[in-house]
Design a protein around this motif. Sequence first.
Motif, PDB file in Angstrom:
ATOM      1  N   LEU A  94      17.366  12.255  -0.393  1.00 18.77           N
ATOM      2  CA  LEU A  94      18.593  11.454  -0.364  1.00 18.77           C
ATOM      3  C   LEU A  94      19.700  12.277  -0.981  1.00 18.77           C
ATOM      4  N   SER A  95      20.800  12.431  -0.248  1.00 21.85           N
ATOM      5  CA  SER A  95      21.878  13.243  -0.770  1.00 21.85           C
ATOM      6  C   SER A  95      23.191  12.833  -0.125  1.00 21.85           C
ATOM      7  N   GLY A 135       0.798  -1.226   0.000  1.00 21.79           N
ATOM      8  CA  GLY A 135       0.000   0.000   0.000  1.00 21.79           C
ATOM      9  C   GLY A 135       0.825   1.267   0.000  1.00 21.79           C
ATOM     10  N   VAL A 136       2.139   1.138   0.166  1.00 21.24           N
ATOM     11  CA  VAL A 136       3.024   2.309   0.188  1.00 21.24           C
ATOM     12  C   VAL A 136       3.530   2.578  -1.222  1.00 21.24           C
ATOM     13  N   LYS A 137       3.267   3.748  -1.728  1.00 21.23           N
ATOM     14  CA  LYS A 137       3.712   4.138  -3.053  1.00 21.23           C
ATOM     15  C   LYS A 137       4.831   5.176  -2.933  1.00 21.23           C
ATOM     16  N   VAL A 138       5.824   5.038  -3.787  1.00 27.26           N
ATOM     17  CA  VAL A 138       6.954   5.965  -3.796  1.00 27.26           C
ATOM     18  C   VAL A 138       6.978   6.693  -5.128  1.00 27.26           C
ATOM     19  N   ARG A 139       7.010   8.003  -5.066  1.00 26.37           N
ATOM     20  CA  ARG A 139       7.129   8.819  -6.282  1.00 26.37           C
ATOM     21  C   ARG A 139       8.509   9.465  -6.256  1.00 26.37           C
ATOM     22  N   VAL A 140       9.313   9.192  -7.284  1.00 24.58           N
ATOM     23  CA  VAL A 140      10.730   9.591  -7.291  1.00 24.58           C
ATOM     24  C   VAL A 140      10.925  10.847  -8.122  1.00 24.58           C
ATOM     25  N   ARG A 141      11.771  11.727  -7.598  1.00 19.57           N
ATOM     26  CA  ARG A 141      12.163  12.938  -8.327  1.00 19.57           C
ATOM     27  C   ARG A 141      13.684  13.042  -8.260  1.00 19.57           C
ATOM     28  N   GLU A 142      14.351  12.886  -9.405  1.00 13.12           N
ATOM     29  CA  GLU A 142      15.809  13.013  -9.422  1.00 13.12           C
ATOM     30  C   GLU A 142      16.192  14.476  -9.249  1.00 13.12           C
ATOM     31  N   ALA A 143      17.167  14.721  -8.393  1.00 15.68           N
ATOM     32  CA  ALA A 143      17.579  16.099  -8.105  1.00 15.68           C
ATOM     33  C   ALA A 143      19.051  16.115  -7.758  1.00 15.68           C
ATOM     34  N   GLU A 144      19.694  17.239  -7.990  1.00 14.16           N
ATOM     35  CA  GLU A 144      21.080  17.396  -7.568  1.00 14.16           C
ATOM     36  C   GLU A 144      21.157  17.303  -6.046  1.00 14.16           C
TER      37      GLU A 144
END
Length: 300
Positions: free
Chosen positions: A148-149, A122-131
């Motif tokens: 995450l960095s 039921g957990v959905k992850v939406r990813v956004r690549e970023a510097e």
Amino acid sequence: MVEWDIRKLRILRTLREQGTVTATAEALRMTPSAVSQQLTNLAKQVGVPLLKAQGRRVRLTDAALLVLRHAEAVFEQLERADAELAAHLRGEVGEVRVGAFSTAVPALVVPAVRALRDSAPGVKVRVREAEAGEAYELLAAGEVDLALSLAAQAPVVGDGRFTRVQLLADPLDVALPRGHELAGVPGLRLADLAGEPWIFGGSGPWSDITRGACEAAGFTPRQGHSAAGWTAILAMVEAGMGVALVPRMAAVGRGGVVMRELGADRPVRHVVAAVRRGSEAGVVVGRVLGALEGVAAGVG
């Protein structure tokens, strides 16, 4: 007793971070006049000046800083309330928006998403690549829920807005062209490559990491070529144009490149995750953090 307005307090906090009314307006998608009006109204509500002109910029007064010191605790509690309410209403169902730097996406985020499909469907992850640095700007602006960095680009540990989680220390290996005289030398050290032309970006976090690692080994790297993408860097190494430090998470096999682990002076880059303080108590965010920690333990 003052009737506190959370929206106005958020504007004041954003002004502290951005430094100007114009930048604050852009960050909050407001007009500068609306920002100024809200802050004027807040000053009237609390009964003390909050801003002082300083050239073209404005400076927060001591009273404003006092207000924000107490407001941070309120923001944290509201994050906790949102997290607990979401857990109550949706249980294990929800979406977490993750901002992550490029090499973390395939090495950490994608395996975590796969693991969650089985453990928490039921957990959905939406990813956004970023510097690296941008991920925290997105987190502060509320556009992602987890960033995450690299530790060098992360907020300082004492930043009350965020909770940081150390994920892993990613070793840096050296990429040499196949046939290089040092490709098979046992106990290779970074200092052994002091005379080589190096390939790394002209600026940004990877340039800083490469220069910092080499300087810690006792020399300043001579930049032979500038590139930011690993495909380009490794292609130039393969062609014998220079050597490069490559994070193990990012390493991609190429037939003409030899990846060598370094000896006692082996450098690492520290990968961290951060969430807005208080939101880690939420079931859904906690699930994603746990999945990332599990993947990182396997990578490390």
